[in-house]
Design an enzyme around this catalytic site. Sequence first.
Site, short mmCIF file in Angstrom:
data_model
loop_
_atom_site.label_atom_id
_atom_site.label_comp_id
_atom_site.label_asym_id
_atom_site.label_seq_id
_atom_site.Cartn_x
_atom_site.Cartn_y
_atom_site.Cartn_z
CG ASP A 120 -1.81 1.16 1.36
OD1 ASP A 120 -2.29 1.65 0.31
OD2 ASP A 120 -2.04 1.62 2.49
CG ASP A 131 -1.52 7.65 1.10
OD1 ASP A 131 -0.70 8.58 1.09
OD2 ASP A 131 -2.35 7.46 0.19
#
Length: 216
Positions: free
Chosen positions: A8, A10
Site C-alpha cells: 500500500d 499511504d
Amino acid sequence: MIKAVVFDCDGVLVDSERINNTLFAELVTRAGLPTTLEQSIARYMGRSTVESLADVERELGRPVGFDLPAEYERLALARQRDGLTAVDGVRELLDLLREAAVPVCVASSGTPPEIAFRLDRTGLAGYFGPHVYSASMVARGKPEPDLFLLAAERIGVDPADCVLLEDSPYGVRGGKTAGMTVIGHAALASADTLRAAGADHVVTAMTQVPSLLGLG
C-alpha cells in the site's frame, strides 16, 4: 521464499495518513457531516475518495455540494509538498527486497497523480518503476480484492505467493480475499483492528518486516 511483495502507499510507504485523514475529516465536516480525525481513520482510511464520497452522501441523504475528490486531491498535494517523508525503515526493506531480486509493486486507493507525487517526493518511485496500481484502474476498490488481483496479474505472480503490506482494515480484507498473506502495519489503525480484519501478522515498525519475510 516469497515471490513478490505488494505495498500500500499511504501509511506503508509514505507517512501521509495523518495529513490525509485530518484533511478528509475537514472536508466531510464542511459537507455537513461533523467528522473527527479518529472517525475518518475508522471509516474512510484505505478506501478511495470516490467510494468514501458515496458513503458520505448516503449518510447525508444528499450530494455534498462541491467536488470533494478534486478538492481533497488539490489540498492533499499542497499539504504534502513540504515535510512528506518515507515511513521509517521502508527504504531499507525495499533495498533488501531488491538485493534478493523479489519483485515489488504498489497497490493504493490513491489516484495515479497522488501516488506518483508521493513516491517522487519521498524518493521511492525508482523501486517500483511501472508497477504502480491505483483503485481507479479497477471496478471496485478496497475492501474488494480487485486491485490486489490486478497487481498480482501485472507482476506475473499468483496472489497466494504474494505478501501484502497494509495499514487499514479495508486493505487487509481485500488482500485476504485476494488470497495474499497480509502483514498489517499498525500506525494509525490499531493492531487489534488489523488482526480482526484478518491480518496474518501485525507489526508496529517496518524494521520488524524483514524477519517475517525471511530476509537478512
